[in-house]
Design a protein around this motif. Sequence first.
Motif, mmCIF file in Angstrom:
data_model
loop_
_atom_site.group_PDB
_atom_site.id
_atom_site.type_symbol
_atom_site.label_atom_id
_atom_site.label_comp_id
_atom_site.label_asym_id
_atom_site.label_seq_id
_atom_site.Cartn_x
_atom_site.Cartn_y
_atom_site.Cartn_z
ATOM 1 N N ALA A 116 0.830 -1.208 0.000
ATOM 2 C CA ALA A 116 0.000 0.000 0.000
ATOM 3 C C ALA A 116 0.863 1.256 0.000
ATOM 4 C CB ALA A 116 -0.936 -0.009 1.200
ATOM 5 N N GLU A 117 1.973 1.209 0.732
ATOM 6 C CA GLU A 117 2.857 2.374 0.810
ATOM 7 C C GLU A 117 3.438 2.710 -0.560
ATOM 8 O OE1 GLU A 117 3.452 -0.419 2.830
ATOM 9 O OE2 GLU A 117 2.315 0.379 4.510
ATOM 10 N N GLU A 118 3.786 1.689 -1.336
ATOM 11 C CA GLU A 118 4.330 1.920 -2.668
ATOM 12 C C GLU A 118 3.286 2.582 -3.569
ATOM 13 O OE1 GLU A 118 7.400 -1.508 -3.864
ATOM 14 O OE2 GLU A 118 5.471 -2.305 -3.173
ATOM 15 N N LEU A 119 2.052 2.106 -3.480
ATOM 16 C CA LEU A 119 0.983 2.675 -4.290
ATOM 17 C C LEU A 119 0.721 4.131 -3.900
ATOM 18 C CD1 LEU A 119 -0.916 2.061 -6.572
ATOM 19 C CD2 LEU A 119 -2.547 1.146 -4.936
ATOM 20 N N ILE A 120 0.741 4.417 -2.611
ATOM 21 C CA ILE A 120 0.545 5.788 -2.132
ATOM 22 C C ILE A 120 1.651 6.697 -2.655
ATOM 23 C CG2 ILE A 120 0.597 7.263 -0.059
ATOM 24 C CD1 ILE A 120 -0.942 4.935 1.358
ATOM 25 N N LEU A 121 2.889 6.202 -2.662
ATOM 26 C CA LEU A 121 3.997 6.996 -3.196
ATOM 27 C C LEU A 121 3.791 7.309 -4.669
ATOM 28 C CD1 LEU A 121 7.078 5.311 -1.459
ATOM 29 C CD2 LEU A 121 6.177 7.616 -1.053
ATOM 30 N N LEU A 122 3.283 6.333 -5.428
ATOM 31 C CA LEU A 122 3.024 6.573 -6.849
ATOM 32 C C LEU A 122 1.897 7.585 -7.038
ATOM 33 C CD1 LEU A 122 3.392 2.989 -8.368
ATOM 34 C CD2 LEU A 122 5.036 4.864 -8.400
ATOM 35 N N ILE A 123 0.845 7.469 -6.236
ATOM 36 C CA ILE A 123 -0.263 8.432 -6.312
ATOM 37 C C ILE A 123 0.245 9.832 -5.980
ATOM 38 C CG2 ILE A 123 -2.453 9.146 -5.247
ATOM 39 C CD1 ILE A 123 -3.055 6.093 -4.941
ATOM 40 N N ASN A 124 1.128 9.927 -5.000
ATOM 41 C CA ASN A 124 1.667 11.231 -4.611
ATOM 42 C C ASN A 124 2.559 11.853 -5.672
ATOM 43 O OD1 ASN A 124 0.334 11.529 -2.190
ATOM 44 N ND2 ASN A 124 1.920 10.513 -1.006
ATOM 45 N N LYS A 125 3.025 11.050 -6.631
ATOM 46 C CA LYS A 125 3.827 11.588 -7.736
ATOM 47 C C LYS A 125 2.963 12.303 -8.772
ATOM 48 C CE LYS A 125 7.045 9.139 -9.661
ATOM 49 N NZ LYS A 125 7.784 8.022 -10.294
ATOM 50 N N LEU A 169 -0.750 6.904 -13.711
ATOM 51 C CA LEU A 169 -0.488 5.823 -12.756
ATOM 52 C C LEU A 169 -0.107 4.536 -13.487
ATOM 53 C CD1 LEU A 169 -3.183 6.315 -9.971
ATOM 54 C CD2 LEU A 169 -0.691 6.480 -9.738
ATOM 55 N N LYS A 170 -0.779 4.258 -14.583
ATOM 56 C CA LYS A 170 -0.427 3.069 -15.370
ATOM 57 C C LYS A 170 1.002 3.164 -15.867
ATOM 58 C CE LYS A 170 -5.050 1.826 -16.909
ATOM 59 N NZ LYS A 170 -5.967 1.757 -18.058
ATOM 60 N N LYS A 171 1.400 4.363 -16.286
ATOM 61 C CA LYS A 171 2.763 4.568 -16.757
ATOM 62 C C LYS A 171 3.745 4.338 -15.605
ATOM 63 C CE LYS A 171 5.512 7.872 -19.388
ATOM 64 N NZ LYS A 171 5.480 9.169 -20.066
ATOM 65 N N TYR A 172 3.449 4.908 -14.447
ATOM 66 C CA TYR A 172 4.304 4.715 -13.274
ATOM 67 C C TYR A 172 4.385 3.234 -12.912
ATOM 68 C CZ TYR A 172 3.736 9.786 -12.343
ATOM 69 O OH TYR A 172 3.714 11.148 -12.419
ATOM 70 N N LEU A 173 3.213 2.562 -12.948
ATOM 71 C CA LEU A 173 3.174 1.145 -12.599
ATOM 72 C C LEU A 173 3.957 0.305 -13.592
ATOM 73 C CD1 LEU A 173 -0.535 0.876 -11.465
ATOM 74 C CD2 LEU A 173 1.481 0.557 -10.028
ATOM 75 N N SER A 174 3.893 0.682 -14.848
ATOM 76 C CA SER A 174 4.645 -0.038 -15.868
ATOM 77 C C SER A 174 6.136 0.078 -15.590
ATOM 78 C CB SER A 174 4.305 0.536 -17.244
ATOM 79 O OG SER A 174 5.056 -0.113 -18.233
ATOM 80 N N LYS A 175 6.602 1.282 -15.274
ATOM 81 C CA LYS A 175 8.011 1.487 -14.922
ATOM 82 C C LYS A 175 8.354 0.716 -13.652
ATOM 83 C CE LYS A 175 8.577 6.053 -16.957
ATOM 84 N NZ LYS A 175 8.778 7.482 -16.679
ATOM 85 N N HIS A 176 7.453 0.744 -12.689
ATOM 86 C CA HIS A 176 7.654 0.058 -11.416
ATOM 87 C C HIS A 176 7.798 -1.449 -11.651
ATOM 88 C CE1 HIS A 176 7.311 -0.405 -7.058
ATOM 89 N NE2 HIS A 176 6.543 -1.444 -7.302
ATOM 90 N N GLU A 177 6.957 -1.987 -12.527
ATOM 91 C CA GLU A 177 7.002 -3.415 -12.852
ATOM 92 C C GLU A 177 8.346 -3.777 -13.475
ATOM 93 O OE1 GLU A 177 4.708 -5.000 -16.274
ATOM 94 O OE2 GLU A 177 3.758 -6.255 -14.750
ATOM 95 N N LYS A 178 8.843 -2.958 -14.374
ATOM 96 C CA LYS A 178 10.133 -3.212 -15.014
ATOM 97 C C LYS A 178 11.259 -3.183 -13.988
ATOM 98 C CE LYS A 178 8.710 -1.392 -19.479
ATOM 99 N NZ LYS A 178 8.756 -0.250 -20.385
ATOM 100 N N ILE A 179 11.215 -2.252 -13.071
ATOM 101 C CA ILE A 179 12.238 -2.152 -12.017
ATOM 102 C C ILE A 179 12.189 -3.381 -11.135
ATOM 103 C CG2 ILE A 179 12.929 -0.888 -9.929
ATOM 104 C CD1 ILE A 179 11.988 1.685 -11.428
ATOM 105 N N ARG A 180 11.003 -3.833 -10.747
ATOM 106 C CA ARG A 180 10.861 -5.025 -9.903
ATOM 107 C C ARG A 180 11.404 -6.265 -10.595
ATOM 108 N NH1 ARG A 180 6.199 -6.174 -5.991
ATOM 109 N NH2 ARG A 180 6.919 -4.770 -4.424
ATOM 110 N N LEU A 181 11.188 -6.367 -11.891
ATOM 111 C CA LEU A 181 11.641 -7.533 -12.634
ATOM 112 C C LEU A 181 13.169 -7.594 -12.685
ATOM 113 C CD1 LEU A 181 9.080 -7.661 -15.584
ATOM 114 C CD2 LEU A 181 9.209 -9.186 -13.603
#
Length: 183
Positions: A116-125, A169-181
């Motif tokens: 949840a904290e990660e998602l909140i950080l992305l929303i705050n961006k 947010l989808k764009k941020y999540l896409s980048k986040h997914e690539k970083i996690r991988l």
Amino acid sequence: MKKYSQQEIINGCRKQDPRFQKALVVQYSGLLLAVSHRYVRDTESAKDVLQEALVKILRAIPDYKEQGNFEAWIKRIVVNTALKFFDKSSFKNELYTIDDLPEKSVDPDVYSNMAAEELILLINKLPEAYRTIFNLHAIEGFSHREISEMVGIEESTSRSQLTRARGMLKKYLSKHEKIRLRI
């Protein structure tokens, strides 16, 4: 400090009893500061919004009709107070091009793998206006009509800003997914 029931706090605050006013502040400040922080990024401003909202709550509690949820009522006061912090023109002027939106959809598993904290950080961006509309609609559950009245914009502006916020947010999540991988 003794913990009072919600009804005891409401009744005590209506009588302007300082014990119950303090109990309201102690028991609800954490929740209300979190709400304030969703709309106002810096902590000091979020605390200012909270303090102003608490004063409004204490003044308005005699008028509380006890219809609906008390927490929802006090949260709405915080949201309205936070919204007054913004210049309404920022909701109309904050635009991004189609290039800012993601090209592909994000795998739904990304959401479930995030804390949840990660998602909140992305929303705050998100830019201020997009973040505010996203929070009002997706988190607080307000309709576009309610948002348009609260913020002073057209319903269509609320819809388009929500769409843009989701796209970012989808764009941020896409980048986040690539970083996690890669990790």
